[in-house]
Enzyme design. Structure first.
Site, PDB file in Angstrom:
ATOM      1  N   TYR A 143      66.964  61.771 117.039  1.00 19.56           N
ATOM      2  CA  TYR A 143      67.137  61.839 118.491  1.00 19.56           C
ATOM      3  C   TYR A 143      68.090  60.751 118.994  1.00 19.56           C
ATOM      4  CZ  TYR A 143      63.538  65.362 118.694  1.00 19.56           C
ATOM      5  OH  TYR A 143      62.850  66.522 118.524  1.00 19.56           O
ATOM      6  N   TYR A 155      53.240  69.130 120.309  1.00 17.65           N
ATOM      7  CA  TYR A 155      54.444  68.942 119.492  1.00 17.65           C
ATOM      8  C   TYR A 155      54.218  69.597 118.131  1.00 17.65           C
ATOM      9  CZ  TYR A 155      58.204  67.032 116.751  1.00 17.65           C
ATOM     10  OH  TYR A 155      59.303  66.930 115.923  1.00 17.65           O
ATOM     11  N   ASP A 182      47.474  72.662 113.608  1.00 20.63           N
ATOM     12  CA  ASP A 182      48.557  71.827 113.085  1.00 20.63           C
ATOM     13  C   ASP A 182      48.016  70.409 112.902  1.00 20.63           C
ATOM     14  OD1 ASP A 182      50.769  70.264 112.623  1.00 20.63           O
ATOM     15  OD2 ASP A 182      51.984  71.086 114.247  1.00 20.63           O
ATOM     16  N   LYS A 242      53.219  64.945 106.710  1.00 21.13           N
ATOM     17  CA  LYS A 242      53.211  63.504 106.970  1.00 21.13           C
ATOM     18  C   LYS A 242      52.452  62.682 105.925  1.00 21.13           C
ATOM     19  CE  LYS A 242      54.938  63.266 111.556  1.00 21.13           C
ATOM     20  NZ  LYS A 242      54.806  64.221 112.637  1.00 21.13           N
TER      21      LYS A 242
HETATM   22  C1  LIG Z   1      55.643  65.456 112.792  1.00 16.84           C
HETATM   23  C2  LIG Z   1      54.980  66.720 113.177  1.00 16.84           C
HETATM   24  C3  LIG Z   1      55.538  67.966 112.845  1.00 16.84           C
HETATM   25  C4  LIG Z   1      56.891  68.101 112.164  1.00 16.84           C
HETATM   26  O1  LIG Z   1      56.917  67.534 110.910  1.00 16.84           O
HETATM   27  P1  LIG Z   1      58.343  67.130 110.234  1.00 16.84           P
HETATM   28  O2  LIG Z   1      57.972  66.709 108.856  1.00 16.84           O
HETATM   29  O3  LIG Z   1      58.907  66.040 111.083  1.00 16.84           O
HETATM   30  O4  LIG Z   1      59.183  68.364 110.270  1.00 16.84           O
HETATM   31  C5  LIG Z   1      54.839  69.106 113.200  1.00 16.84           C
HETATM   32  N1  LIG Z   1      53.648  69.035 113.834  1.00 16.84           N
HETATM   33  C6  LIG Z   1      53.073  67.857 114.157  1.00 16.84           C
HETATM   34  C7  LIG Z   1      51.743  67.849 114.828  1.00 16.84           C
HETATM   35  C8  LIG Z   1      53.724  66.658 113.854  1.00 16.84           C
HETATM   36  O5  LIG Z   1      53.171  65.491 114.199  1.00 16.84           O
END
Ligand SMILES: *Cc1c(COP(=O)(O)O)cnc(C)c1O
Length: 431
Positions: free
Chosen positions: A20, A148, A249, A278
């Site tokens: 960004y 997000y 997610d 992550k």
């Molecule tokens: C960081 C994140 C993503 C995206 O993951 P990347 O490895 O950066 O593509 C998707 N969903 C959530 C909840 C996140 O925190």
């Protein structure tokens, strides 16, 4: 040939994009020499306590001997092999572990490269599932405001429409439906009215909806909000009642961050599809996974395509899977729950002085996540400079000053992070 810090910064400014970032008006970047445990050493010799875990990932700290050893051992066998037509122990072991650790009905694992791709995979699973059982028109999703889910196009279409800048990409983003962000806070009950707008949205569009996606309990990069487990349970019930898939997610929340292995456990629910990323590899390599249930996997496989239509080149990368296995073993062998509770107490204590300060809208802590929400956005470059001068690494965004440190952070290090956060607040709003 090692570059001097000056030369490195010059070439960086000439050729690189950072996350960004603008190439015209670029924020400062700090050259790193090394990182070990919870400490980052800059090339100029300054040492910073890490309050970010490199965006939720580095739960065991940097340069961990056991993770290093696992990676080296796999490196000496093979670094990569295509997953089409081959399989290997690191991937098989990791899949079995993930199935064992995640809520009961999830039994099939699809590995991919990054969190955003895991979300894309989840969407494609949901659409292929609906198609295979005779609902080809169900191709849209419901998402929550302040959410997000990543930066690729499908994932972006599910992020908060305002902070996700949907306007910029209006012509290319798939159109999704948005319910208000959960109004009830973590630890508080939810009233039936709190779910009414979501239910109305489902009723209006159910014929085109394949599923609903959310970040369970903690909305991360879209606002660092912690919401009620009642809300999550009620969403599960609505998805059951209206025959929608629930996609959880857990890319940010997975692997202990909120005080449970997975945030869904706060509500005692299981999703139909789960995304992980992550912290999966302890922050060593990019790896993500999308899990689903056996009935969904079988329905997809029996559909028109006769297969699930996705297959990344680096799928199931053996180095990434090996280090993920080692990271999970470390977590299982540690008293991680006690660590998270210790961090939670430290954050509550350390951030308490900020509560009620001028300019502070809210202070909240859940598990190993501490957030100060300010009334106005901060200047990132200026605040980061102040923090670095105090020997602390944080990366605020917008009105949010927050920390999610590695789990082995010491009391002293945590106190330094909190003190630096409070000092930034005091400097922003001098009395
Ligand atoms: C960081 C994140 C993503 C995206 O993951 P990347 O490895 O950066 O593509 C998707 N969903 C959530 C909840 C996140 O925190």
């Amino acid at each position: 040939m090692a570059l001097s810090p000056e030369e490195l910064l010059k070439r960086d400014a000439a050729h690189l994009w950072h996350p960004y970032s603008s190439v015209i008006r670029s924020d400062p970047v700090y050259p790193v020499r090394s990182a070990c445990g919870c400490e980052i050493e800059l090339m100029d010799g300054r040492r910073l306590v890490d309050g970010m875990a490199s965006w939720w990932c580095v739960i065991h700290g940097y340069n961990h001997p056991q993770l290093n050893a696992a990676l080296r051992a796999q490196l000496d066998r093979f670094a990569h092999i295509m997953f089409g037509g081959f399989t290997h122990e690191p991937a098989v072991q990791l899949a079995a572990r993930l199935v064992q650790l995640t809520p009961e009905p999830l039994s099939r694992v699809f590995f991919c490269d990054s969190g955003s791709v895991a979300v894309e995979v989840a969407l494609k699973m949901a659409v292929q599932y609906q198609q295979a059982r005779g609902y080809p028109e169900r191709q849209r999703f419901i998402s929550l405001r302040s959410g997000y889910h990543g930066d690729t196009l499908g994932a972006m279409s599910l992020c908060d429409p305002i902070t996700g800048m949907h306007r910029l990409f209006a012509g290319i983003l798939p159109k999704q439906y948005f319910a208000p962000a959960p109004p009830c806070a973590f630890g508080e009950p939810c009233a039936p009215e709190d779910l009414a707008p979501l239910e109305a949205l489902i009723q209006r569009h159910r014929r085109e909806i394949a599923g609903l996606i959310l970040e369970p309990i903690v909305q991360g990069a879209g606002g660092m909000r912690f919401y009620s487990a009642d809300y999550l349970r009620a969403v599960r019930d609505l998805c059951n009642a209206y025959d929608l898939l629930l996609i959880a997610d857990e890319i940010a929340t997975g692997f202990g961050r909120t005080g449970r292995w997975f945030a869904c456990e706060h509500a005692g629910i299981a999703p139909d599809i789960l995304t992980l990323g992550k912290a999966l590899t302890g922050g060593y390599l990019s790896l993500a996974a999308t899990l689903t249930t056996e009935p969904i996997a079988r329905t997809i496989s029996g559909g028109e395509a006769g297969a699930f239509m996705h297959g990344p080149t680096f799928m199931g990368n053996p180095l990434a899977c090996a280090v993920a296995n080692a990271s999970i073993e470390l977590l299982l062998a540690s008293d991680w729950q006690a660590s998270i509770q210790r961090i939670q107490r430290g954050l509550m204590q350390g951030l308490a002085p900020c509560r009620g300060l001028p300019g502070v809208a809210d202070v909240r802590v859940l598990g190993a996540i501490g957030v100060i929400e300010l009334e106005k956005p901060v200047c990132l470059a200026e605040v980061q400079r102040q923090l670095v001068e105090q020997g602390v690494w944080l990366r605020p965004f917008g009105r949010l000053l927050y920390t999610m440190p590695p789990y082995l952070i010491t009391e002293d290090q945590l106190a330094r992070i909190c003190a630096a956060m409070c000092r930034v607040v005091a400097d922003q709003y001098p009395r």
